[in-house]
Design a protein around this motif. Structure first.
Motif, PDB file in Angstrom:
ATOM      1  N   ARG A 120     -29.896  49.110 -55.169  1.00  0.00           N
ATOM      2  CA  ARG A 120     -30.428  48.946 -56.780  1.00  0.00           C
ATOM      3  C   ARG A 120     -30.415  47.726 -57.159  1.00  0.00           C
ATOM      4  O   ARG A 120     -31.322  47.262 -57.559  1.00  0.00           O
ATOM      5  CB  ARG A 120     -29.743  50.004 -57.725  1.00  0.00           C
ATOM      6  CG  ARG A 120     -30.221  51.337 -57.611  1.00  0.00           C
ATOM      7  CD  ARG A 120     -29.862  52.295 -58.834  1.00  0.00           C
ATOM      8  NE  ARG A 120     -28.539  52.385 -58.853  1.00  0.00           N
ATOM      9  CZ  ARG A 120     -27.649  53.165 -58.288  1.00  0.00           C
ATOM     10  NH1 ARG A 120     -28.150  54.094 -57.272  1.00  0.00           N
ATOM     11  NH2 ARG A 120     -26.390  53.282 -58.526  1.00  0.00           N
ATOM     12  N   ILE A 121     -29.358  47.016 -56.860  1.00  0.00           N
ATOM     13  CA  ILE A 121     -29.278  45.621 -57.287  1.00  0.00           C
ATOM     14  C   ILE A 121     -30.121  44.724 -56.771  1.00  0.00           C
ATOM     15  O   ILE A 121     -30.725  44.085 -57.000  1.00  0.00           O
ATOM     16  CB  ILE A 121     -27.818  45.023 -57.036  1.00  0.00           C
ATOM     17  CG1 ILE A 121     -26.845  45.805 -58.478  1.00  0.00           C
ATOM     18  CG2 ILE A 121     -27.715  43.568 -57.420  1.00  0.00           C
ATOM     19  CD1 ILE A 121     -25.428  45.633 -58.196  1.00  0.00           C
ATOM     20  N   ILE A 122     -29.983  44.957 -55.318  1.00  0.00           N
ATOM     21  CA  ILE A 122     -31.003  44.278 -54.392  1.00  0.00           C
ATOM     22  C   ILE A 122     -32.817  44.376 -54.980  1.00  0.00           C
ATOM     23  O   ILE A 122     -33.361  43.361 -54.980  1.00  0.00           O
ATOM     24  CB  ILE A 122     -31.017  44.534 -52.835  1.00  0.00           C
ATOM     25  CG1 ILE A 122     -29.499  44.170 -52.420  1.00  0.00           C
ATOM     26  CG2 ILE A 122     -32.038  43.924 -52.138  1.00  0.00           C
ATOM     27  CD1 ILE A 122     -29.301  44.633 -50.938  1.00  0.00           C
ATOM     28  N   GLU A 123     -32.923  45.734 -55.025  1.00  0.00           N
ATOM     29  CA  GLU A 123     -34.416  45.752 -55.335  1.00  0.00           C
ATOM     30  C   GLU A 123     -34.530  45.257 -56.927  1.00  0.00           C
ATOM     31  O   GLU A 123     -35.628  44.558 -57.223  1.00  0.00           O
ATOM     32  CB  GLU A 123     -34.553  47.400 -55.670  1.00  0.00           C
ATOM     33  CG  GLU A 123     -35.853  47.803 -55.856  1.00  0.00           C
ATOM     34  CD  GLU A 123     -37.124  47.512 -55.127  1.00  0.00           C
ATOM     35  OE1 GLU A 123     -38.257  46.967 -55.636  1.00  0.00           O
ATOM     36  OE2 GLU A 123     -36.879  47.373 -53.994  1.00  0.00           O
ATOM     37  N   GLN A 124     -33.806  45.561 -57.897  1.00  0.00           N
ATOM     38  CA  GLN A 124     -33.946  44.900 -59.306  1.00  0.00           C
ATOM     39  C   GLN A 124     -34.011  43.516 -59.321  1.00  0.00           C
ATOM     40  O   GLN A 124     -34.694  42.821 -59.810  1.00  0.00           O
ATOM     41  CB  GLN A 124     -32.998  45.439 -60.081  1.00  0.00           C
ATOM     42  CG  GLN A 124     -32.936  44.918 -61.517  1.00  0.00           C
ATOM     43  CD  GLN A 124     -32.146  45.527 -62.387  1.00  0.00           C
ATOM     44  OE1 GLN A 124     -31.043  46.250 -62.310  1.00  0.00           O
ATOM     45  NE2 GLN A 124     -32.260  45.241 -63.824  1.00  0.00           N
ATOM     46  N   TRP A 125     -33.108  42.748 -58.509  1.00  0.00           N
ATOM     47  CA  TRP A 125     -32.942  41.446 -58.784  1.00  0.00           C
ATOM     48  C   TRP A 125     -33.310  40.419 -57.512  1.00  0.00           C
ATOM     49  O   TRP A 125     -33.374  39.119 -57.827  1.00  0.00           O
ATOM     50  CB  TRP A 125     -31.310  41.055 -58.990  1.00  0.00           C
ATOM     51  CG  TRP A 125     -30.834  41.771 -60.425  1.00  0.00           C
ATOM     52  CD1 TRP A 125     -30.263  42.740 -60.498  1.00  0.00           C
ATOM     53  CD2 TRP A 125     -31.313  41.499 -61.545  1.00  0.00           C
ATOM     54  NE1 TRP A 125     -30.021  43.240 -61.875  1.00  0.00           N
ATOM     55  CE2 TRP A 125     -30.726  42.376 -62.452  1.00  0.00           C
ATOM     56  CE3 TRP A 125     -31.979  40.290 -62.156  1.00  0.00           C
ATOM     57  CZ2 TRP A 125     -30.893  42.315 -64.203  1.00  0.00           C
ATOM     58  CZ3 TRP A 125     -32.268  40.226 -63.547  1.00  0.00           C
ATOM     59  CH2 TRP A 125     -31.515  40.990 -64.654  1.00  0.00           C
ATOM     60  N   ALA A 127     -19.160  42.436 -58.693  1.00  0.00           N
ATOM     61  CA  ALA A 127     -18.994  43.402 -59.758  1.00  0.00           C
ATOM     62  C   ALA A 127     -19.120  44.662 -59.081  1.00  0.00           C
ATOM     63  O   ALA A 127     -18.268  45.696 -59.638  1.00  0.00           O
ATOM     64  CB  ALA A 127     -19.684  43.054 -61.150  1.00  0.00           C
ATOM     65  N   GLN A 128     -20.122  44.995 -58.504  1.00  0.00           N
ATOM     66  CA  GLN A 128     -20.365  46.226 -58.110  1.00  0.00           C
ATOM     67  C   GLN A 128     -19.580  46.658 -56.925  1.00  0.00           C
ATOM     68  O   GLN A 128     -18.833  47.843 -56.866  1.00  0.00           O
ATOM     69  CB  GLN A 128     -21.827  46.412 -57.496  1.00  0.00           C
ATOM     70  CG  GLN A 128     -22.350  47.831 -57.341  1.00  0.00           C
ATOM     71  CD  GLN A 128     -22.585  48.177 -55.891  1.00  0.00           C
ATOM     72  OE1 GLN A 128     -22.571  47.357 -54.988  1.00  0.00           O
ATOM     73  NE2 GLN A 128     -22.655  49.626 -55.688  1.00  0.00           N
ATOM     74  N   PHE A 129     -19.082  45.811 -56.082  1.00  0.00           N
ATOM     75  CA  PHE A 129     -18.018  45.928 -54.913  1.00  0.00           C
ATOM     76  C   PHE A 129     -16.760  46.420 -55.597  1.00  0.00           C
ATOM     77  O   PHE A 129     -16.131  47.118 -55.203  1.00  0.00           O
ATOM     78  CB  PHE A 129     -17.930  44.928 -54.164  1.00  0.00           C
ATOM     79  CG  PHE A 129     -19.193  44.430 -53.534  1.00  0.00           C
ATOM     80  CD1 PHE A 129     -20.244  45.281 -53.053  1.00  0.00           C
ATOM     81  CD2 PHE A 129     -19.345  43.113 -53.019  1.00  0.00           C
ATOM     82  CE1 PHE A 129     -21.261  44.942 -52.325  1.00  0.00           C
ATOM     83  CE2 PHE A 129     -20.777  42.580 -52.273  1.00  0.00           C
ATOM     84  CZ  PHE A 129     -21.706  43.733 -51.933  1.00  0.00           C
TER      85      PHE A 129
END
Length: 163
Positions: free
Chosen positions: A118-123, A30-32
């Protein structure tokens, strides 16, 4: 009493890995898409940007991505049309060519990376203590090297005749 074969920790480990990957992949995709990239295009850009001289031989790129050589050719063709990568002939081997990330490709990565991190860090990494992350990285490298020995092809030594 017989233990249920599906309670085997090996099945649980693979199941958890698949579930975690699917969840992360959906968030990444979704982010890509917000940046006009497919997951495979992001992977190609990232692998090129992390390689010596921002380039890999097409065969090494295929080995790293687990795509067929024809699959890599199709992706590279599309990305070359979009100005994200270019091909460079290998002066020492006319049968080989390099895929090289362009300035526009690096710029697209610069746009995507803050949200991706951010996605990597959060999830993902933020869910683990530093020692857990270290152990996970070690374990994943061992498994990756066993099941996909070409995953780092061409990324550890300088590409020939890079200029």
């Amino acid at each position: 009493m017989d233990q249920n074969v599906f309670d085997d920790p090996r099945i649980t480990a693979v199941g958890l890995l698949v579930e975690a990957h699917a969840g992360l992949a959906a968030r990444f995709a979704a982010q890509f898409e917000e940046h006009g990239l497919s997951p495979v295009e992001f992977e190609v850009l990232t692998r090129l940007a992390r390689s010596p001289n921002n380039q890999l031989r097409m065969t090494d790129l295929a080995a790293q991505t687990s795509l067929s050589t024809s699959g890599v050719t199709r992706v590279v063709d599309r990305m070359e049309r979009d100005g994200l990568i270019c091909r460079r002939a290998c002066p020492s081997d006319r049968r080989s060519s390099f895929a090289v990330v362009t300035t526009a490709g690096l710029s697209r990565l610069d746009d995507v990376l803050p949200g991706h991190l951010r996605i990597i860090e959060q999830w993902f990494t933020g869910q683990l203590a530093p020692a857990q992350l270290h152990g996970l990285l070690d374990g994943l490298r061992r498994v990756r090297d066993a099941v996909h020995p070409g995953a780092t092809a061409g990324s550890t030594e300088p590409a020939e005749d890079a200029a």
